[in-house]
Design a protein around this motif. Structure first.
Motif, short mmCIF file in Angstrom:
data_model
loop_
_atom_site.label_atom_id
_atom_site.label_comp_id
_atom_site.label_asym_id
_atom_site.label_seq_id
_atom_site.Cartn_x
_atom_site.Cartn_y
_atom_site.Cartn_z
N TYR A 127 0.83 -1.20 0.00
CA TYR A 127 0.00 0.00 0.00
C TYR A 127 0.87 1.25 0.00
O TYR A 127 0.62 2.20 -0.74
N TYR A 128 1.90 1.25 0.83
CA TYR A 128 2.80 2.40 0.90
C TYR A 128 3.49 2.65 -0.44
O TYR A 128 3.60 3.78 -0.91
N GLU A 129 3.95 1.58 -1.09
CA GLU A 129 4.62 1.72 -2.38
C GLU A 129 3.66 2.23 -3.46
O GLU A 129 4.03 3.05 -4.30
N LEU A 130 2.41 1.73 -3.44
CA LEU A 130 1.43 2.18 -4.43
C LEU A 130 1.05 3.64 -4.22
O LEU A 130 0.77 4.37 -5.17
N ILE A 169 10.89 0.08 -9.21
CA ILE A 169 9.47 0.38 -9.34
C ILE A 169 8.66 -0.92 -9.41
O ILE A 169 9.06 -1.89 -10.03
N LEU A 170 7.49 -0.92 -8.77
CA LEU A 170 6.61 -2.08 -8.78
C LEU A 170 6.09 -2.37 -10.19
O LEU A 170 5.94 -1.45 -11.00
N PRO A 171 5.79 -3.63 -10.51
CA PRO A 171 5.19 -3.95 -11.81
C PRO A 171 3.86 -3.23 -12.00
O PRO A 171 3.17 -2.90 -11.04
N GLY A 172 3.52 -2.97 -13.25
CA GLY A 172 2.27 -2.30 -13.57
C GLY A 172 2.44 -1.36 -14.75
O GLY A 172 3.52 -1.24 -15.33
N GLN A 173 1.36 -0.67 -15.09
CA GLN A 173 1.38 0.31 -16.17
C GLN A 173 1.36 1.72 -15.56
O GLN A 173 0.61 1.99 -14.63
N TYR A 174 2.20 2.59 -16.12
CA TYR A 174 2.34 3.95 -15.60
C TYR A 174 2.22 4.97 -16.72
O TYR A 174 2.82 4.81 -17.79
N ASP A 175 1.44 6.03 -16.47
CA ASP A 175 1.49 7.20 -17.34
C ASP A 175 2.77 7.97 -17.00
O ASP A 175 3.09 8.15 -15.82
N LYS A 213 2.81 7.91 -12.97
CA LYS A 213 1.50 7.86 -12.33
C LYS A 213 0.87 6.49 -12.61
O LYS A 213 0.57 6.16 -13.75
N LEU A 214 0.69 5.71 -11.57
CA LEU A 214 0.15 4.36 -11.72
C LEU A 214 -1.24 4.41 -12.35
O LEU A 214 -2.11 5.15 -11.91
N ARG A 215 -1.42 3.61 -13.39
CA ARG A 215 -2.72 3.50 -14.04
C ARG A 215 -3.58 2.49 -13.29
O ARG A 215 -3.14 1.39 -13.01
#
Length: 261
Positions: A92-95, A152-158, A257-259
């Protein structure tokens, strides 16, 4: 006289689901302070179930499934504020953490050594200073700026760049490239701007009445870290034209910015 054993546990007046709902409106520090008021709330607010609930509420079911339900992502606890036993709290903190690098932070930004980069004071910037590209006509340089978001955590970022312009003169092609440093990167953020593109943006964000150049947010695109491993993200801004001066560009910061997929 009421003994310690007879004292009423005020936290038991509310069921867990209500405390979860209340926690949704509190900051991490507020939750931490509230958890110190009694043993029941300490157990509740340091549980994986509570932080898993917050992730689902704030970031949506897709993010929750990726990082909590079906996740094998390893979270290293380098922050002593958090208990290593509460994995959901670390995620949660990382997100929640804003991934942002100022262009004036020369400890994080690499600049082309063949030109003189300057910073100027600006109270409306991220940290009070901005990187200002404003060559003199007698001296012309290519443009190269690079930086890296680490771990950086896995995921899609703007990928968003905050900038403003002062009658830009930036001939040639200026390329923005953002890529995850992993094999077979899936989504790469890439934009190419010409002098006409910069002039068009200048006309949009220059106020003739107040003679004010406004900050704007330029979306470079989407970058993705696939798989379950953390990864660095490389950012580059380049213009190879060394025959013409480059003027009128203010750079504040670059942000991931995490999508909410």
């Amino acid at each position: 006289m009421v003994t310690k054993q007879e004292q009423h546990d005020w936290s038991s007046d509310l069921i867990d689901s209500i405390w979860f709902h209340i926690g949704n409106y509190l900051s991490i520090n507020d939750i931490d302070r509230l958890s110190r008021t009694c043993s029941r709330l300490h157990i509740l607010f340091t549980s994986n179930d509570f932080w898993s609930y917050l992730i689902r509420i704030k970031f949506g079911s897709t993010i929750w499934r990726r990082f909590i339900k079906n996740s094998s992502i390893v979270i290293d606890n380098n922050n002593n504020e958090f208990s290593s036993s509460c994995r959901s709290k670390l995620i949660y903190y990382e997100l929640l953490k804003r991934q942002c690098i100022s262009f004036t932070d020369f400890n994080q930004v690499t600049l082309d050594t063949n030109r003189n980069y300057i910073t100027i004071s600006d109270s409306s910037s991220l940290n009070g200073e901005v990187l200002y590209i404003n060559d003199s006509i007698e001296f012309c340089y290519s443009l190269h700026i690079e930086t890296k978001f680490k771990n950086i955590l896995p995921g899609q970022y703007d990928v968003i760049c905050r900038m403003k312009l002062d009658l830009p003169y930036i001939l040639g092609n200026t390329e923005f490239i953002v890529i995850a440093e992993q094999i077979n990167s899936s989504k790469i953020a890439y934009k190419q701007l010409t002098q006409d593109d910069f002039l068009s943006m200048y006309r949009c964000f220059n106020c003739d009445l107040t003679k004010t150049n406004l900050w704007f947010y330029y979306n470079i695109g989407i970058v993705e870290i696939h798989g379950n491993e953390r990864c660095n993200i490389y950012v580059s801004i380049t213009n190879h034209d060394s025959l013409h001066a480059k003027c009128g560009l203010y750079l504040d910061y670059i942000e991931l910015k995490l999508r909410l997929e």
